[in-house]
Design a protein around this motif. Sequence first.
Motif, PDB file in Angstrom:
ATOM      1  N   LEU A  82       6.534   5.108   1.253  1.00 23.90           N
ATOM      2  CA  LEU A  82       6.568   6.517   0.845  1.00 23.90           C
ATOM      3  C   LEU A  82       7.353   6.649  -0.457  1.00 23.90           C
ATOM      4  O   LEU A  82       6.920   7.323  -1.400  1.00 23.90           O
ATOM      5  N   GLU A  83       8.499   5.964  -0.505  1.00 22.19           N
ATOM      6  CA  GLU A  83       9.325   6.004  -1.714  1.00 22.19           C
ATOM      7  C   GLU A  83       8.564   5.452  -2.916  1.00 22.19           C
ATOM      8  O   GLU A  83       8.651   5.964  -4.028  1.00 22.19           O
ATOM      9  N   HIS A  88       5.541   6.619  -8.041  1.00 22.50           N
ATOM     10  CA  HIS A  88       4.368   6.721  -8.915  1.00 22.50           C
ATOM     11  C   HIS A  88       4.001   8.174  -9.195  1.00 22.50           C
ATOM     12  O   HIS A  88       3.516   8.508 -10.274  1.00 22.50           O
ATOM     13  N   PHE A  89       4.186   9.019  -8.179  1.00 13.23           N
ATOM     14  CA  PHE A  89       3.764  10.427  -8.288  1.00 13.23           C
ATOM     15  C   PHE A  89       4.953  11.336  -7.981  1.00 13.23           C
ATOM     16  O   PHE A  89       5.027  11.918  -6.885  1.00 13.23           O
ATOM     17  N   GLU A  92      -3.094  11.796 -17.595  1.00 11.05           N
ATOM     18  CA  GLU A  92      -1.886  11.448 -16.857  1.00 11.05           C
ATOM     19  C   GLU A  92      -2.231  10.600 -15.632  1.00 11.05           C
ATOM     20  O   GLU A  92      -1.610   9.558 -15.373  1.00 11.05           O
ATOM     21  N   LEU A  93      -3.274  11.044 -14.918  1.00  3.19           N
ATOM     22  CA  LEU A  93      -3.698  10.339 -13.707  1.00  3.19           C
ATOM     23  C   LEU A  93      -4.109   8.900 -14.023  1.00  3.19           C
ATOM     24  O   LEU A  93      -3.728   7.960 -13.322  1.00  3.19           O
ATOM     25  N   ARG A 116      -3.124   2.961 -14.086  1.00  2.00           N
ATOM     26  CA  ARG A 116      -2.815   1.739 -14.853  1.00  2.00           C
ATOM     27  C   ARG A 116      -1.458   1.168 -14.424  1.00  2.00           C
ATOM     28  O   ARG A 116      -1.279  -0.033 -14.259  1.00  2.00           O
ATOM     29  N   ALA A 117      -0.478   2.077 -14.264  1.00  2.00           N
ATOM     30  CA  ALA A 117       0.873   1.635 -13.883  1.00  2.00           C
ATOM     31  C   ALA A 117       0.862   1.003 -12.489  1.00  2.00           C
ATOM     32  O   ALA A 117       1.508  -0.025 -12.264  1.00  2.00           O
TER      33      ALA A 117
END
Length: 240
Positions: free
Chosen positions: A118-119, A124-125, A176-177, A182-183
């Motif tokens: 979850l963390e 990421h988001f 952004e998404l 990519r990340a």
Amino acid sequence: EEAAAFLAVDDLHAGYGDVRVLHGVSLRVGEGEICAILGPNGAGKTTLLRALCGMVKGRGGVRLDGTSLAGCSPDAVARRGVAHVPEGRGTFVPLTVEENLRLGAFARRDRAAVQSDLERVYGHFPVLRERVGQAAGSLSGGEQQMLAIGRALMSRPRLLLLDEPSLGLAPLVTRELFGIVRAINEEERTTVVVVEQNAHLALGIADQAHVLESGRIALSGSAADIRADEQVAQSYLGYR
Ligand code: ATP
């Protein structure tokens, strides 16, 4: 190199009853790569993803890391590490953000790991962390797409299948998404197959790309080459 392909699709035929959609699709995706599937409406992009995740029965080979997925149920494919984020997202709108994310890990018993995942997803988001207790249905389109991807990540997939993540989103949100996708790919080495209408953006994050036309691969190459070739961009992708 053939043997090393993480995802290998060979002469895949698939459709719906008598409706034949895919007519012998073959492609390779290396581990840790992002592969973009482009092409016009009705080309069969969504059907290809559905065949990869076991939702649509196909004839032909699909192998993940050397193991055949042919004939596997969606459940069995998911257990092999394939997560599918369908077009239209499919979040549970009355449930909260965190409830939706936890559903992505429902098959797992290791509670401590679920908490750390979850963390990871909130990392990421970050916007999802701000909305943990909010009903999924009250999120913006972009946030719902992030939630759908976040939920898929909760199963710790080795292969992430994304169907039209940009659908209905503003260009800035889409950008952004895609940056986040990519990340995720870079930081977690998650292999990604992304179906997209927005060829330009998808080519911007992809390593390899395939253009599907009428259920056949019309063109394959490195994303950089396809993006750089104006003729290709014009005749296959309809931009510039
Ligand atoms: P789009 O970008 O419009 O979603 P696509 O490339 O993803 O297009 P598909 O959704 O795979 O294309 O559809 C390919 C073909 O399969 C279309 O002709 C479509 O009408 C047909 N098709 C899709 N779903 C079904 C279904 N459930 N039953 C019958 N035919 C279907």
